[in-house]
Design an enzyme around this catalytic site. Structure first.
Site, mmCIF file in Angstrom:
data_model
loop_
_atom_site.group_PDB
_atom_site.id
_atom_site.type_symbol
_atom_site.label_atom_id
_atom_site.label_comp_id
_atom_site.label_asym_id
_atom_site.label_seq_id
_atom_site.Cartn_x
_atom_site.Cartn_y
_atom_site.Cartn_z
ATOM 1 C CG ASP A 30 -1.938 0.997 1.197
ATOM 2 O OD1 ASP A 30 -3.125 0.440 1.138
ATOM 3 O OD2 ASP A 30 -1.871 2.218 1.062
ATOM 4 C CG ASN B 165 -12.126 -0.993 3.851
ATOM 5 O OD1 ASN B 165 -12.613 -1.590 5.232
ATOM 6 N ND2 ASN B 165 -11.157 -0.142 3.996
ATOM 7 C CB VAL C 212 -9.125 1.796 -4.669
ATOM 8 C CG1 VAL C 212 -8.721 1.294 -6.412
ATOM 9 C CG2 VAL C 212 -8.076 2.964 -4.128
ATOM 10 C CG HIS D 241 -8.720 -3.252 -2.380
ATOM 11 N ND1 HIS D 241 -9.590 -2.467 -3.087
ATOM 12 C CD2 HIS D 241 -8.390 -2.598 -0.974
ATOM 13 C CE1 HIS D 241 -10.177 -1.424 -2.402
ATOM 14 N NE2 HIS D 241 -9.186 -1.335 -1.160
ATOM 15 C CG HIS E 136 -6.732 -2.979 3.152
ATOM 16 N ND1 HIS E 136 -6.131 -2.034 3.078
ATOM 17 C CD2 HIS E 136 -7.886 -2.786 2.671
ATOM 18 C CE1 HIS E 136 -6.657 -1.087 2.484
ATOM 19 N NE2 HIS E 136 -7.804 -1.640 2.050
HETATM 20 P P1 5GP Z 1 -9.756 1.132 0.436
HETATM 21 O O1 5GP Z 1 -9.806 2.507 1.272
HETATM 22 O O2 5GP Z 1 -10.456 1.337 -0.887
HETATM 23 O O3 5GP Z 1 -10.149 -0.239 1.183
HETATM 24 O O4 5GP Z 1 -8.190 1.031 0.335
HETATM 25 C C1 5GP Z 1 -7.515 1.688 -0.792
HETATM 26 C C2 5GP Z 1 -6.217 1.626 -0.273
HETATM 27 O O5 5GP Z 1 -5.441 1.834 -1.728
HETATM 28 C C3 5GP Z 1 -5.496 2.525 0.569
HETATM 29 O O6 5GP Z 1 -4.969 2.104 1.675
HETATM 30 C C4 5GP Z 1 -4.490 3.453 -0.241
HETATM 31 O O7 5GP Z 1 -3.445 4.028 0.386
HETATM 32 C C5 5GP Z 1 -4.138 2.643 -1.280
HETATM 33 N N1 5GP Z 1 -3.762 3.121 -2.604
HETATM 34 C C6 5GP Z 1 -4.309 4.142 -3.417
HETATM 35 N N2 5GP Z 1 -3.959 4.515 -4.304
HETATM 36 C C7 5GP Z 1 -2.870 3.611 -4.488
HETATM 37 C C8 5GP Z 1 -1.591 3.569 -5.351
HETATM 38 O O8 5GP Z 1 -1.532 4.370 -6.566
HETATM 39 N N3 5GP Z 1 -0.796 2.692 -5.297
HETATM 40 C C9 5GP Z 1 -0.763 1.859 -3.960
HETATM 41 N N4 5GP Z 1 0.130 1.216 -3.810
HETATM 42 N N5 5GP Z 1 -1.645 2.107 -3.191
HETATM 43 C C10 5GP Z 1 -2.835 3.063 -3.373
#
Ligand code: 5GP
Ligand code: ZN
Length: 114
Positions: free
Chosen positions: A30, A87, A96, A100, A102
């Site tokens: 991340d 999430n 995003v 995914h 985590h």
């Molecule tokens: P969500 O909030 O959708 O469960 O998690 C999305 C995760 O994607 C977040 O923890 C954020 O830091 C990570 N993230 C968003 N954009 C990017 C990116 O361009 N590259 C990487 N490696 N992680 C990302």
């Protein structure tokens, strides 16, 4: 899917610190880790969220989970423990729109993700 950052990382069109890739899933760090180890495991195919995952894709769902299990062992956190979070949707804190998982280990910087 064009415009999807995780599709771009999977396809090598955007940088990502990839730690695992196979025919079904890709795992990478991340970019804003909330703990010492914070990986994201994503299907290579664009699936917006758990809501869009079909039961016919159960092999993919299982593979996401077992990839997390294997990575936790490889990264040396299996014994101490780790947390898996998926999430889903706005109220679930999904930022995003590409499914995914985590994988978080080490001292957690609070419960909230994203
Ligand atoms: P969500 O909030 O959708 O469960 O998690 C999305 C995760 O994607 C977040 O923890 C954020 O830091 C990570 N993230 C968003 N954009 C990017 C990116 O361009 N590259 C990487 N490696 N992680 C990302
Ligand atoms: Zn995508």
């Amino acid at each position: 899917m064009s415009g999807c950052i995780f599709c771009q990382i999977v396809n090598g069109e955007a940088p990502g610190r990839i730690v695992h890739r196979d025919a079904l899933v890709t795992a990478f760090h991340d970019r804003r880790p909330i703990s010492a180890l914070h990986l994201l495991i994503v299907p290579n195919e664009h699936i917006a969220s758990l809501n869009e995952l079909d039961e016919s894709q159960s092999a993919l769902a299982a593979h996401l989970l077992f990839t997390a299990q294997r990575l936790a062992a490889q990264m040396g956190v299996a014994e101490k423990g780790y947390r898996l979070v998926m999430n889903t949707g706005r109220d679930g804190g999904q930022s995003v729109a590409h499914l995914h998982l985590h994988l978080i280990a080490g001292r957690l910087a609070g419960w909230h993700l994203g």
